[in-house]
Design an enzyme around this catalytic site. Structure first.
Site, PDB file in Angstrom:
ATOM      1  N   LYS A 117       0.862  -1.183   0.000  1.00 26.40           N
ATOM      2  CA  LYS A 117       0.000   0.000   0.000  1.00 26.40           C
ATOM      3  C   LYS A 117       0.891   1.222   0.000  1.00 26.40           C
ATOM      4  O   LYS A 117       2.049   1.159   0.421  1.00 26.40           O
ATOM      5  CB  LYS A 117      -0.880   0.020   1.261  1.00 26.40           C
ATOM      6  CG  LYS A 117      -2.155   0.814   1.087  1.00 26.40           C
ATOM      7  CD  LYS A 117      -3.212   0.025   0.330  1.00 26.40           C
ATOM      8  CE  LYS A 117      -4.507   0.791   0.186  1.00 26.40           C
ATOM      9  NZ  LYS A 117      -5.604  -0.075  -0.246  1.00 26.40           N
TER      10      LYS A 117
HETATM   11  P1  NAD Z   1     -12.694   7.654  -2.394  1.00 29.30           P
HETATM   12  O1  NAD Z   1     -11.765   8.715  -1.962  1.00 29.30           O
HETATM   13  O2  NAD Z   1     -13.027   7.491  -3.828  1.00 29.30           O
HETATM   14  O3  NAD Z   1     -14.066   7.779  -1.583  1.00 29.30           O
HETATM   15  C1  NAD Z   1     -14.113   7.895  -0.195  1.00 29.30           C
HETATM   16  C2  NAD Z   1     -15.515   8.348   0.148  1.00 29.30           C
HETATM   17  O4  NAD Z   1     -15.650   8.403   1.567  1.00 29.30           O
HETATM   18  C3  NAD Z   1     -15.833   9.755  -0.379  1.00 29.30           C
HETATM   19  O5  NAD Z   1     -17.171   9.794  -0.802  1.00 29.30           O
HETATM   20  C4  NAD Z   1     -15.633  10.621   0.853  1.00 29.30           C
HETATM   21  O6  NAD Z   1     -16.369  11.821   0.777  1.00 29.30           O
HETATM   22  C5  NAD Z   1     -16.156   9.679   1.910  1.00 29.30           C
HETATM   23  N1  NAD Z   1     -15.743  10.041   3.270  1.00 29.30           N
HETATM   24  C6  NAD Z   1     -14.526  10.417   3.713  1.00 29.30           C
HETATM   25  N2  NAD Z   1     -14.586  10.684   5.019  1.00 29.30           N
HETATM   26  C7  NAD Z   1     -15.863  10.445   5.403  1.00 29.30           C
HETATM   27  C8  NAD Z   1     -16.553  10.532   6.633  1.00 29.30           C
HETATM   28  N3  NAD Z   1     -15.939  10.926   7.740  1.00 29.30           N
HETATM   29  N4  NAD Z   1     -17.867  10.215   6.631  1.00 29.30           N
HETATM   30  C9  NAD Z   1     -18.507   9.824   5.521  1.00 29.30           C
HETATM   31  N5  NAD Z   1     -17.912   9.721   4.343  1.00 29.30           N
HETATM   32  C10 NAD Z   1     -16.603  10.026   4.287  1.00 29.30           C
HETATM   33  O7  NAD Z   1     -12.099   6.273  -1.798  1.00 29.30           O
HETATM   34  P2  NAD Z   1     -12.444   4.800  -2.262  1.00 29.30           P
HETATM   35  O8  NAD Z   1     -11.428   4.380  -3.250  1.00 29.30           O
HETATM   36  O9  NAD Z   1     -13.889   4.670  -2.566  1.00 29.30           O
HETATM   37  O10 NAD Z   1     -12.112   4.000  -0.921  1.00 29.30           O
HETATM   38  C11 NAD Z   1     -13.047   3.867   0.146  1.00 29.30           C
HETATM   39  C12 NAD Z   1     -12.624   2.697   1.026  1.00 29.30           C
HETATM   40  O11 NAD Z   1     -12.613   1.502   0.229  1.00 29.30           O
HETATM   41  C13 NAD Z   1     -11.236   2.800   1.635  1.00 29.30           C
HETATM   42  O12 NAD Z   1     -11.232   2.124   2.861  1.00 29.30           O
HETATM   43  C14 NAD Z   1     -10.378   2.030   0.641  1.00 29.30           C
HETATM   44  O13 NAD Z   1      -9.167   1.560   1.201  1.00 29.30           O
HETATM   45  C15 NAD Z   1     -11.325   0.905   0.300  1.00 29.30           C
HETATM   46  N6  NAD Z   1     -11.062   0.207  -0.958  1.00 29.30           N
HETATM   47  C16 NAD Z   1     -10.983   0.866  -2.136  1.00 29.30           C
HETATM   48  C17 NAD Z   1     -10.788   0.162  -3.318  1.00 29.30           C
HETATM   49  C18 NAD Z   1     -10.774   0.814  -4.680  1.00 29.30           C
HETATM   50  O14 NAD Z   1     -10.790   0.093  -5.679  1.00 29.30           O
HETATM   51  N7  NAD Z   1     -10.782   2.126  -4.787  1.00 29.30           N
HETATM   52  C19 NAD Z   1     -10.637  -1.231  -3.266  1.00 29.30           C
HETATM   53  C20 NAD Z   1     -10.734  -1.876  -2.039  1.00 29.30           C
HETATM   54  C21 NAD Z   1     -10.949  -1.153  -0.900  1.00 29.30           C
END
Ligand code: NAD
Length: 427
Positions: A117
């Protein structure tokens, strides 16, 4: 419909919780497996980690020195794989935890990758497009020699997306003197990205949530759903669950939240988000905060924001039937038994959000073969891989009478420990 006047969601728990959670989950699996002291010692710590400090010229001429990280937790089963996060609270401990979870996730879904990561401590929303590109390209340059198609392959995570991956791919290709598509996954389709990668994590969340709901006797068609986070994962999960007939009653993002007991329209929210930077205040919705959303009486609660959202402090308020962990580590270990006592079924993160790394693997394979699959083929293969993992977790859970999180970690840790052991000791 009543108006709920609540503060906006802006805070997040301390990152320290993530590494503590990751280690506690690992120890539990290691105890269950009676893992040797040697395997425990190797797998409890990252193989390699880097901290880089680098200057970036901002639009107003100031030079800011930013800090970034890359942690490769384990590479016994193949090249390391894991996203890059841009977030103001990202630190080395958070990245360590996320790298360890990537090792288990790749092993659980049986793709030939280890876990890694990366992250930069920066708020991407405060950067101009030029600054964002400069930060990305300079960080990519700092990772020269550390990442590559056979070493370690980054992908999008919080605060990054397909455009970020395109800049990293271009930067590393410029240095190599030729195009290296396989250095990152999650690229735009026009640049060697895979069809279906953008939606893959959300699709995996939908597939696994549908299975867990069915096990609980609930049809996703007509199920009530709340979603925390409306980014890469949350938006796609919400849209695909909505397409399956799920009724989205509440969604939050960093700017606040929206609720409507009659159902929210994810396409309208996406358009509003694009215009304003948040879903908060979208027409036809009532405001809602995280605390209220996490305690809603719904069939399905999708956690797709950040780690440490359900803890021992608020777990007893949860009234959802099923929790789908789209985010990594959104439920802390002390919260797990509280949820279990309440009869809440949790689809653990390393299974629930594995769709992203599964299709990242497909993208890497397509890049190495210089061959592109159709969107249908990607979705079919994704479903097969994630359902196989789901079935394996369910079978172990049933046969041993353990919870799904322990079952998932036990399968993953045993695969990595086995690979480590078979490879032997060098020198
Ligand atoms: P992103 O930045 O695209 O989206 C994050 C979302 O969470 C946004 O809508 C943001 O506004 C919201 N957010 C942030 N703080 C918040 C809070 N306090 N309350 C409510 N909403 C809040 O990120 P992402 O890529 O969607 O990742 C989200 C999660 O999924 C993370 O834990 C990441 O590690 C995990 N993840 C992502 C992927 C991927 O393919 N992008 C794959 C596996 C896991």
């Amino acid at each position: 419909m009543t108006t709920i006047d609540v503060p906006r969601a802006t805070s997040r728990p301390k990152a320290l919780n993530a590494i503590e959670s990751a280690l506690e989950q690992f120890d539990r699996a290691a105890d269950h497996l009676h893992l040797s002291d040697e395997s425990r010692a190797i797998l409890r710590v990252p193989k390699r980690e880097w901290t880089v400090n680098f200057p970036v010229t901002m639009d107003d001429g100031r030079v800011e020195v930013l800090t970034g990280y890359r942690v490769q937790h384990n590479m016994a089963r193949g090249p390391a794989k894991g996203g890059i996060r841009f977030h103001p609270a990202t630190d080395i401990e958070e990245v360590r935890a996320l790298a360890m979870w990537m090792t288990w996730k790749c092993a659980l879904v049986n793709v030939p990758f280890g876990g890694a990561k990366g992250g930069v401590t920066v708020d991407p929303r405060a950067l101009s497009p030029r600054e964002l590109q400069a930060v990305t390209r300079r960080f990519a340059t700092e990772l020269q020699g550390i990442i590559g198609p056979e070493i370690d392959i980054p992908a999008p995570d919080v605060g990054t997306n397909a455009q970020t991956m395109a800049w990293i791919m271009d930067t590393l290709s410029m240095h190599a003197g030729y195009t290296v598509p396989g250095v990152v996954t999650g690229k735009p389709v026009g640049l060697g990205g895979s069809e279906g990668r953008a939606d893959a994590t959300g699709m995996g969340v939908m597939f696994t949530a549908e299975r867990a709901l069915a096990e609980a006797g609930i049809d996703i068609n007509g199920a009530t759903v709340a979603v925390q986070g409306f980014g890469n994962v949350g938006e796609a999960a919400a849209r695909l669950i909505h397409e399956r007939g799920g009724r989205l009653v509440a969604i939050t993002d960093i700017g606040g939240g929206v609720a409507n007991p009659d159902g929210l329209n994810p396409a309208q929210l996406k358009a509003f988000l694009k215009e304003t930077g948040s879903i908060a205040g979208a027409p036809g919705t009532q405001p809602i905060d995280n605390e209220t959303l996490l305690a809603l009486d719904v069939d399905l609660l999708v956690l797709a924001a950040l780690e440490g959202q359900i803890t021992s402090a608020n777990a007893h308020q949860v009234r959802a039937r099923v929790i789908a962990e789209g985010a990594n580590g959104p439920v802390t270990p002390p919260a797990d038994p509280i949820l279990a006592d309440l009869g809440v079924v949790t689809v653990p993160d390393i299974l629930c959000n594995s769709g992203g790394v599964i299709v990242s693997y497909f993208e890497w394979v397509q890049n190495l073969q210089s061959f592109a699959w159709s969107a249908d083929e990607v979705a079919d293969r994704l479903q097969r891989v994630i359902f196989t993992a789901y079935d394996e977790v369910a079978a172990l859970r049933e046969s041993k009478g353990i919870d799904a999180r322990l079952a998932a970690h036990a399968i993953a840790v045993s695969r990595v420990a086995e690979a480590q052991q078979i490879r032997g000791r060098y020198p």
